[in-house]
Design a protein around this motif. Structure first.
Motif, short mmCIF file in Angstrom:
data_model
loop_
_atom_site.label_atom_id
_atom_site.label_comp_id
_atom_site.label_asym_id
_atom_site.label_seq_id
_atom_site.Cartn_x
_atom_site.Cartn_y
_atom_site.Cartn_z
N LYS A 273 17.78 11.15 -6.36
CA LYS A 273 19.01 11.24 -7.13
C LYS A 273 19.22 12.69 -7.58
N GLU B 48 18.05 15.36 -6.16
CA GLU B 48 18.41 16.16 -4.98
C GLU B 48 19.90 15.99 -4.67
N MET B 49 20.37 14.73 -4.79
CA MET B 49 21.77 14.43 -4.50
C MET B 49 22.68 15.19 -5.45
N GLN C 176 22.98 18.62 -4.32
CA GLN C 176 23.81 18.70 -3.12
C GLN C 176 25.29 18.62 -3.47
N VAL C 177 25.63 17.77 -4.44
CA VAL C 177 27.05 17.66 -4.84
C VAL C 177 27.49 18.97 -5.49
N PHE D 21 28.07 21.43 -2.82
CA PHE D 21 29.33 21.10 -2.13
C PHE D 21 30.52 21.63 -2.92
N MET E 25 30.79 25.26 -2.46
CA MET E 25 31.29 25.61 -1.14
C MET E 25 32.81 25.45 -1.06
N ILE E 26 33.32 24.36 -1.67
CA ILE E 26 34.77 24.15 -1.71
C ILE E 26 35.43 25.29 -2.46
N GLN F 2 24.45 25.53 2.82
CA GLN F 2 24.38 24.49 3.86
C GLN F 2 22.94 24.31 4.35
N PHE G 15 22.00 21.15 2.19
CA PHE G 15 22.42 20.06 3.07
C PHE G 15 21.39 19.81 4.17
N MET H 151 38.51 21.51 5.11
CA MET H 151 38.19 20.50 4.10
C MET H 151 37.61 19.24 4.75
N LEU I 74 34.00 20.05 5.97
CA LEU I 74 33.10 20.29 4.84
C LEU I 74 32.77 18.97 4.15
N SER J 146 30.37 16.90 6.02
CA SER J 146 29.00 17.37 5.85
C SER J 146 28.38 16.70 4.62
N LEU J 147 29.18 16.59 3.55
CA LEU J 147 28.68 15.94 2.33
C LEU J 147 28.42 14.45 2.56
N VAL K 201 25.25 13.90 4.22
CA VAL K 201 24.15 14.07 3.26
C VAL K 201 23.96 12.77 2.48
N TYR K 202 25.08 12.14 2.10
CA TYR K 202 25.00 10.84 1.41
C TYR K 202 24.28 9.81 2.28
N TYR L 223 20.70 10.41 2.11
CA TYR L 223 20.21 9.98 0.78
C TYR L 223 19.89 8.49 0.80
N ASN M 11 16.27 6.24 0.62
CA ASN M 11 16.06 5.09 -0.27
C ASN M 11 15.97 3.77 0.51
N HIS N 130 25.43 19.11 10.39
CA HIS N 130 25.51 20.23 9.45
C HIS N 130 25.64 21.54 10.19
N VAL O 131 28.20 24.67 9.86
CA VAL O 131 27.80 26.08 9.70
C VAL O 131 28.61 26.97 10.65
#
Lengths: 108, 207
Positions: free
Chosen positions: A21, A23-24, A27-28, A31, A34-35, A69, A73, B75, B78, B81-82, B85-86, B89, B93, B187, B191
């Motif tokens: 969690k 780490e997440m 990462q957010v 992100f 980066m935006i 990244q 990521f 957008m 990008l 990419s997120l 990552v989810y 994640y 788990n 990813h 890049v």
């Protein structure tokens, strides 16, 4: 005995879940940054700021984004990435040396 | 202990993608592959920068490129990419269904990006008559951006194939490295795009 091991392993899973969690969240955050960098980059070009200033800044923003990244990521900040990191840094070192060598040879 | 027990333990280890020797080898091998990919794209960028001023007629970077579409594409990629990552994640788990869901969202975003790119190329060819053969700039542009687009197509097919193939298998120590490597590839595509939108489009507009 089995109860005991079960409870410790469950405890372990909880710890890992918490780690994931955290780490997440990182990462957010990366992100979001980066935006933000993307907005700054596009904004600078749309506002037509002097190209002598804009070009290096654009490259810098791109490099920072790529570092985010790679480290967040692509998990390079986690353990067990010594080998890829070593290869990458030696590659960058060779590239920089090459550029320095050839520019000095041509210039002097 | 049979082969099946090793790959489907009662309790999944901490890092399922690197728990087996095969997974570890895939991990190192894939980073080496990315090194080769970096050299490929570096060459294409070098070619592009050398030929970007060799334009013909009105079709110069400043004249052609529209930043709105590029911004939308950036957008989309990008965000994809997120979302991947989810997906990783949820893999860590051991939640297979949620991983599949986020991979699905990643694929949709990637398809959106691809749609925009096809529209962009179509627009250049039909509205401006700007093709691969128009000028050295045209060749360099379509080669660089097209190669990236090809990587997007490959990455999407890869992820979709993994999702379909493992739909009924669920997550185990055999396929966890496969999902992880595919997400690393995705990813990497992002890049490369960061440099494309910076060097090709933004710096092209600056002139």
């Amino acid at each position: 005995m089995t109860d005991h091991t079960d409870s410790t392993s469950k405890h372990k899973i909880d710890i890992h879940k918490k780690e994931h969690k955290e780490e997440m969240i990182h990462q957010v955050i990366s992100f979001t940054l980066m935006i933000l960098f993307t907005f700054i980059a596009f904004g600078m070009v749309i506002l037509e700021i002097s190209s002598y200033f804009v070009k290096p800044v654009l490259i810098l923003l791109a490099v920072v984004q790529v570092v985010f990244q790679l480290y967040y990521f692509m998990h390079m900040k986690n353990k067990g990435h010594t080998m890829p990191a070593m290869m990458m840094f030696s590659g960058i070192a060779v590239a920089i040396l090459t550029i320095i060598t050839f520019t000095t040879i041509i210039w002097w | 202990m049979s082969h099946d027990d090793v790959l489907n333990p009662k309790q999944m280890p901490h890092d399922p993608e690197k728990a087996t020797l095969e997974g570890k080898n895939k991990f190192i091998g894939f980073w080496m592959f990315l090194g080769g990919e970096t050299v490929l794209f570096a060459s294409l960028f070098g070619t592009y920068l050398a030929l970007v001023r060799s334009t013909s007629g009105e079709n110069t970077p400043e004249h052609l490129f529209g930043l709105e579409l590029v911004f939308i594409m950036t957008m989309l990629l990008l965000t994809s990419s997120l979302t991947s990552v989810y997906a990783m994640y949820h893999m860590k788990n051991h939640d297979f269904k949620k991983m599949q869901l986020w991979l699905g969202i990643t694929v949709l975003l990637g398809l959106g990006f691809l749609g925009c790119e096809i529209y962009e190329f179509y627009h250049y060819i039909h509205e401006y008559g700007f093709t691969f053969r128009s000028s050295a700039f045209g060749s360099a542009f379509y080669t660089l951006v097209g190669f990236h687009g090809g990587h997007v197509v490959f990455g999407l097919s890869w992820i979709v194939a993994l999702m379909i193939r493992n739909q009924k298998r669920g997550l185990n120590l055999y396929n966890a490295p496969k999902f992880y490597i595919a997400s690393l590839y995705w990813h990497f595509i992002d890049v490369v795009w960061v440099f494309i939108f910076t060097v090709v489009y933004l710096m092209g507009k600056v002139g």
